[in-house]
Design a protein around this motif. Structure first.
Motif, PDB file in Angstrom:
ATOM      1  N   ALA A   1      -2.429   8.930   4.737  1.00 24.53           N
ATOM      2  CA  ALA A   1      -2.417   7.460   4.684  1.00 24.53           C
ATOM      3  C   ALA A   1      -0.997   6.934   4.853  1.00 24.53           C
ATOM      4  CB  ALA A   1      -3.020   6.970   3.365  1.00 24.53           C
ATOM      5  N   LEU A   2      -0.026   7.597   4.231  1.00 22.27           N
ATOM      6  CA  LEU A   2       1.373   7.177   4.381  1.00 22.27           C
ATOM      7  C   LEU A   2       1.833   7.308   5.836  1.00 22.27           C
ATOM      8  CD1 LEU A   2       2.808   8.762   1.106  1.00 22.27           C
ATOM      9  CD2 LEU A   2       2.688   6.307   1.638  1.00 22.27           C
ATOM     10  N   ARG A   3       1.395   8.375   6.507  1.00 18.72           N
ATOM     11  CA  ARG A   3       1.723   8.536   7.942  1.00 18.72           C
ATOM     12  C   ARG A   3       1.100   7.414   8.758  1.00 18.72           C
ATOM     13  NH1 ARG A   3       1.080  13.820   6.847  1.00 18.72           N
ATOM     14  NH2 ARG A   3      -1.070  13.897   7.544  1.00 18.72           N
TER      15      ARG A   3
ATOM     16  N   ASP B   1      -1.286   2.444  11.942  1.00 13.36           N
ATOM     17  CA  ASP B   1      -2.732   2.666  12.068  1.00 13.36           C
ATOM     18  C   ASP B   1      -3.447   2.428  10.750  1.00 13.36           C
ATOM     19  OD1 ASP B   1      -2.499   3.455  14.728  1.00 13.36           O
ATOM     20  OD2 ASP B   1      -2.186   5.559  14.195  1.00 13.36           O
ATOM     21  N   TYR B   2      -2.702   2.237   9.679  1.00 14.07           N
ATOM     22  CA  TYR B   2      -3.285   2.122   8.342  1.00 14.07           C
ATOM     23  C   TYR B   2      -4.115   0.847   8.227  1.00 14.07           C
ATOM     24  CZ  TYR B   2      -3.767   1.946   3.284  1.00 14.07           C
ATOM     25  OH  TYR B   2      -4.291   1.892   2.019  1.00 14.07           O
TER      26      TYR B   2
ATOM     27  N   PHE C   1       0.825  -1.211   0.000  1.00 12.17           N
ATOM     28  CA  PHE C   1       0.000   0.000   0.000  1.00 12.17           C
ATOM     29  C   PHE C   1       0.859   1.261   0.000  1.00 12.17           C
ATOM     30  CE2 PHE C   1      -3.282  -3.030   1.462  1.00 12.17           C
ATOM     31  CZ  PHE C   1      -4.203  -2.789   0.453  1.00 12.17           C
ATOM     32  N   ARG C   2       2.010   1.228   0.664  1.00 13.24           N
ATOM     33  CA  ARG C   2       2.924   2.384   0.644  1.00 13.24           C
ATOM     34  C   ARG C   2       3.344   2.667  -0.796  1.00 13.24           C
ATOM     35  NH1 ARG C   2       7.827   4.030   0.073  1.00 13.24           N
ATOM     36  NH2 ARG C   2       8.602   1.968  -0.418  1.00 13.24           N
ATOM     37  N   ARG C   3       3.725   1.628  -1.526  1.00 11.41           N
ATOM     38  CA  ARG C   3       4.138   1.809  -2.921  1.00 11.41           C
ATOM     39  C   ARG C   3       2.987   2.293  -3.794  1.00 11.41           C
ATOM     40  NH1 ARG C   3       8.078  -3.380  -4.237  1.00 11.41           N
ATOM     41  NH2 ARG C   3       9.519  -3.023  -2.505  1.00 11.41           N
ATOM     42  N   LYS C   4       1.816   1.735  -3.558  1.00 11.36           N
ATOM     43  CA  LYS C   4       0.634   2.138  -4.333  1.00 11.36           C
ATOM     44  C   LYS C   4       0.331   3.624  -4.092  1.00 11.36           C
ATOM     45  CE  LYS C   4      -4.068   0.569  -5.248  1.00 11.36           C
ATOM     46  NZ  LYS C   4      -4.186  -0.529  -6.179  1.00 11.36           N
ATOM     47  N   LEU C   5       0.367   4.059  -2.849  1.00  9.07           N
ATOM     48  CA  LEU C   5       0.108   5.454  -2.508  1.00  9.07           C
ATOM     49  C   LEU C   5       1.183   6.382  -3.079  1.00  9.07           C
ATOM     50  CD1 LEU C   5      -1.033   4.766   1.136  1.00  9.07           C
ATOM     51  CD2 LEU C   5      -2.436   5.955  -0.567  1.00  9.07           C
TER      52      LEU C   5
ATOM     53  N   ALA D   1      -8.998  -0.622  -3.793  1.00  8.14           N
ATOM     54  CA  ALA D   1      -9.769   0.274  -4.662  1.00  8.14           C
ATOM     55  C   ALA D   1      -9.635   1.736  -4.231  1.00  8.14           C
ATOM     56  CB  ALA D   1     -11.242  -0.130  -4.652  1.00  8.14           C
ATOM     57  N   ARG D   2      -9.556   1.976  -2.937  1.00 14.41           N
ATOM     58  CA  ARG D   2      -9.495   3.341  -2.382  1.00 14.41           C
ATOM     59  C   ARG D   2      -8.452   3.359  -1.261  1.00 14.41           C
ATOM     60  NH1 ARG D   2     -10.392   8.423  -3.731  1.00 14.41           N
ATOM     61  NH2 ARG D   2     -11.063   9.705  -2.022  1.00 14.41           N
ATOM     62  N   PRO D   3      -7.156   3.425  -1.623  1.00 13.45           N
ATOM     63  CA  PRO D   3      -6.097   3.306  -0.616  1.00 13.45           C
ATOM     64  C   PRO D   3      -6.105   4.387   0.467  1.00 13.45           C
ATOM     65  CG  PRO D   3      -5.175   3.297  -2.849  1.00 13.45           C
ATOM     66  CD  PRO D   3      -6.636   3.544  -2.972  1.00 13.45           C
ATOM     67  N   VAL D   4      -6.855   5.468   0.277  1.00 16.70           N
ATOM     68  CA  VAL D   4      -6.916   6.516   1.293  1.00 16.70           C
ATOM     69  C   VAL D   4      -8.119   6.346   2.223  1.00 16.70           C
ATOM     70  CG1 VAL D   4      -5.616   8.223  -0.041  1.00 16.70           C
ATOM     71  CG2 VAL D   4      -8.106   8.121  -0.261  1.00 16.70           C
ATOM     72  N   ALA D   5      -8.845   5.238   2.070  1.00 17.43           N
ATOM     73  CA  ALA D   5     -10.043   5.009   2.896  1.00 17.43           C
ATOM     74  C   ALA D   5      -9.680   5.003   4.376  1.00 17.43           C
ATOM     75  CB  ALA D   5     -10.694   3.686   2.511  1.00 17.43           C
ATOM     76  N   THR D   6     -10.518   5.648   5.172  1.00 18.24           N
ATOM     77  CA  THR D   6     -10.312   5.673   6.625  1.00 18.24           C
ATOM     78  C   THR D   6     -11.465   5.010   7.362  1.00 18.24           C
ATOM     79  OG1 THR D   6     -11.342   7.851   6.794  1.00 18.24           O
ATOM     80  CG2 THR D   6      -8.933   7.799   6.556  1.00 18.24           C
TER      81      THR D   6
END
Length: 142
Positions: free
Chosen positions: A92-94, A100-101, A30-34, A118-123
């Protein structure tokens, strides 16, 4: 985690429900995707700035000038949305760095891998997001 400590991922790696949730490989995925998403947005943004600077010439025809101004306005609004998206990506990276991601801000439960892909920034989990949207609709209708 420094660059040297980064996890190696096979080219075809995709997070799976069969592994521990948010293990090092998933976090790296996910880090790479973001990061790739952020880089793409920044590249597009530089292109837009370059195009806007080139288009600054005066257009004698009022219709052409109005059309150009409308295009610029739309482009700047799109860039503003992307600026806000970059902020969400950085957040999201933080969360990845802070472990916590991938967990719902509302319930603390894991967000599904499919949703995160689908939505890597989803919280919020899908259920929490749906509750939030229903509540928003009710208040908007008041």
């Amino acid at each position: 985690m420094s660059e040297a400590e980064r996890i190696e991922l096979p080219k075809d790696y995709v997070p799976s429900e069969d592994e521990d949730f948010m293990n090092d490989r998933q976090k790296e995925y996910f880090r790479r995707k973001l990061m790739a998403w952020k880089d793409e947005i920044l590249r597009e943004s530089r292109s837009t700035i370059s195009n806007l600077q080139e288009d600054m010439g005066a257009l004698p025809d009022l219709a052409d000038r109005a059309s150009t101004e409308t295009d610029r306005s739309l482009e700047l609004r799109a860039r503003d949305r992307q600026r806000k998206l970059i902020s969400k990506i950085e957040s999201a990276l933080r969360r990845i760095e802070e472990d916590d991601y991938g967990y719902c801000e509302e319930t603390g439960e894991p967000i599904s891998l499919a949703r995160l892909d689908a939505r890597p920034v989803a919280t919020l989990s899908l259920e929490a997001q749906e509750r939030h949207e229903r509540k928003e609709r009710v208040h908007r209708d008041d």
